[in-house]
Design a protein around this motif. Sequence first.
Motif, PDB file in Angstrom:
ATOM      1  N   GLN A 196       0.845  -1.195   0.000  1.00  0.00           N
ATOM      2  CA  GLN A 196       0.000   0.000   0.000  1.00  0.00           C
ATOM      3  C   GLN A 196       0.875   1.237   0.000  1.00  0.00           C
ATOM      4  O   GLN A 196       2.060   1.156   0.271  1.00  0.00           O
ATOM      5  N   ARG A 197       0.246   2.371  -0.284  1.00  0.00           N
ATOM      6  CA  ARG A 197       1.053   3.577  -0.333  1.00  0.00           C
ATOM      7  C   ARG A 197       1.532   3.936   1.069  1.00  0.00           C
ATOM      8  O   ARG A 197       0.876   3.635   2.054  1.00  0.00           O
ATOM      9  N   VAL A 198       2.712   4.532   1.141  1.00  0.00           N
ATOM     10  CA  VAL A 198       3.270   4.940   2.422  1.00  0.00           C
ATOM     11  C   VAL A 198       2.992   6.425   2.564  1.00  0.00           C
ATOM     12  O   VAL A 198       3.395   7.223   1.717  1.00  0.00           O
ATOM     13  N   ARG A 199       2.263   6.768   3.610  1.00  0.00           N
ATOM     14  CA  ARG A 199       1.792   8.144   3.750  1.00  0.00           C
ATOM     15  C   ARG A 199       2.723   8.981   4.614  1.00  0.00           C
ATOM     16  O   ARG A 199       3.555   8.459   5.348  1.00  0.00           O
ATOM     17  N   SER A 200       2.503  10.290   4.547  1.00  0.00           N
ATOM     18  CA  SER A 200       3.300  11.247   5.305  1.00  0.00           C
ATOM     19  C   SER A 200       3.379  10.840   6.769  1.00  0.00           C
ATOM     20  O   SER A 200       2.376  10.502   7.373  1.00  0.00           O
ATOM     21  N   GLY A 201       4.578  10.842   7.323  1.00  0.00           N
ATOM     22  CA  GLY A 201       4.726  10.521   8.741  1.00  0.00           C
ATOM     23  C   GLY A 201       4.924   9.042   9.004  1.00  0.00           C
ATOM     24  O   GLY A 201       5.238   8.658  10.116  1.00  0.00           O
ATOM     25  N   GLN A 202       4.747   8.213   7.993  1.00  0.00           N
ATOM     26  CA  GLN A 202       4.955   6.780   8.187  1.00  0.00           C
ATOM     27  C   GLN A 202       6.383   6.409   7.828  1.00  0.00           C
ATOM     28  O   GLN A 202       6.986   7.019   6.962  1.00  0.00           O
TER      29      GLN A 202
ATOM     30  N   ARG B 119       7.727  10.600  -3.551  1.00  0.00           N
ATOM     31  CA  ARG B 119       7.789  12.001  -3.125  1.00  0.00           C
ATOM     32  C   ARG B 119       8.485  12.150  -1.781  1.00  0.00           C
ATOM     33  O   ARG B 119       8.735  13.243  -1.321  1.00  0.00           O
TER      34      ARG B 119
ATOM     35  N   SER C 214       4.472   9.077  -0.111  1.00  0.00           N
ATOM     36  CA  SER C 214       4.088  10.484   0.008  1.00  0.00           C
ATOM     37  C   SER C 214       5.220  11.343   0.540  1.00  0.00           C
ATOM     38  O   SER C 214       6.151  10.849   1.179  1.00  0.00           O
ATOM     39  N   GLU C 215       5.074  12.637   0.343  1.00  0.00           N
ATOM     40  CA  GLU C 215       6.001  13.582   0.952  1.00  0.00           C
ATOM     41  C   GLU C 215       5.911  13.430   2.463  1.00  0.00           C
ATOM     42  O   GLU C 215       4.829  13.315   3.024  1.00  0.00           O
TER      43      GLU C 215
ATOM     44  N   GLN D 275      12.126  13.822  -1.903  1.00  0.00           N
ATOM     45  CA  GLN D 275      12.635  14.940  -1.120  1.00  0.00           C
ATOM     46  C   GLN D 275      14.116  14.728  -0.820  1.00  0.00           C
ATOM     47  O   GLN D 275      14.886  15.679  -0.754  1.00  0.00           O
TER      48      GLN D 275
END
Lengths: 271, 248
Positions: free
Chosen positions: B148-154, B188, B170-171, B211
Amino acid sequence: MAKVIVVTSGKGGVGKTTTSAAFATGLALRGRKTVVVDFDVGLRNLDIVMDCERRVVYDFINVVKREAKLSEALIRDKRTKNLFILPTSQIQDKDALTKEGVERIIKELRRDFDYIVCDSPAGIEKGALMALYYADYAVLVTNPEIASVRDADRMLGLIQSKSRRAELGDEPMAQRLLITRYDAKRASRGEMLSVQDVEDILAIPLLGVIPESRSILRASNQGIPVILDKESDAGQAYTDAVARFLGGKVEHKFVQPSKPKFFQKVLGAWA
Amino acid sequence: MDAEVAKSDSQAIQLKCNLFTLTVVELHSTNEKLLRKELVKKVEQAPKFFQQTPVVIALDKLNKETEIDFAELTALLREYGMIPLAVRGAAEKDKQRIVEAGLAHFNELKEGENDKSVAVEKPKLALPAANDASITEASIRPTKIVNQRVRSGQQVTASGSDLIIVGAVSEGAELKADGNVHIYGNLRGRVQAGGQGNKDARIFCHELRAQFVSIAGVHAVSDSFPQELWGQAAQIYLSNGKLIVEPI
């Protein structure tokens, strides 16, 4: 089966309380018995937006601490049938929310209501985590700008790991995107993120796009949920979002810059 | 005791891999007198350093024909406080005698490696090996796959293995792996590949908008990526200590 909806964002000031008030009112207008719960302990605003601040005797925290019964704290909305408000305390802080207390209240509310709308505080601390913990459905409110989209992404990650459903390994919480303060003209000029940009980053289904509108501020100050303003484009957008939530297929308006064509005006009035 | 043995169905032993930094004693001579003289000098310089220090004996600099008495050599090093564990770069003919002296043997240094940064090959279990292939296979850690996508803060870490993300990063999200990192989506966020100093590790992604990327500690931020590769499928690797970003 009652459903718990959390209206959340991460970032502050994007329109969570406005959305909670409008969404809960919209569900009640469609005949669903709905309660909207303010989780922003210490900074209560929902009662102002719903114009019931002078009728608060007991609040959410009183019930959590067993100082009052739930029925004593629930406020029946004066304007809209089927709608109740559970205001929070302005004096206490977020630590007053205990998992056991919230669970007990949510359980009780599930028995009496079709929908429980939880208005989350900003941030990713205790209040926000408690608001999302028992939810079945999340409405992510974001403005078309980078910081708020980034915070929404962070919040989605927390829902993925910190919600009750995640902890129990149940079916994941449904997540929907609501973009507020959208200005299609400025987005088309690249001055703000477009709906497409936000969808690309967050990758969850779009529930609605609420246009930037003067009617929002007016509604908040008067304590009338904007969805009751029939003249307001934002009110219309919330009505459509509620319809979509309930399974209706409604085309997204306010996504493209409006072109003053007679044909479209007629169609718009019909939709 | 027996009751405990009979009752216990849990593991008494767990096998784990670990990397250690070891001191290498590189021999340039096998003359005992000469060695002793040098050792005395070294111990005088840093007496504490030689107390119970595990060492690897390196023969890389010696002629392969040199005859070495490993038992004697071990005793000598022990006399000065060192604890020899293994021999590196031994000739084929010596291997049997090394094992007999209670030591393990490591392979020779590869071209381009040096002692300062090289991670010594982890000691294999001193069990009679059926064949070498089975050991090699067992020492490959399974790749960590996130679907699954890895989100901000993870943060996702893969220690001792490769990492595959089927989805976007994610960023504000962070990936860390000791091996390669593959991202089947938009990158990102931040990625660190080749942890533990693995300079051969690479990063692959469908859309490069990172980043921050780093391989074995050599890093770059988004500003330093070639403009024309922004948003393109790309791989990142180290070449002569420099990060190379290349389209795929």
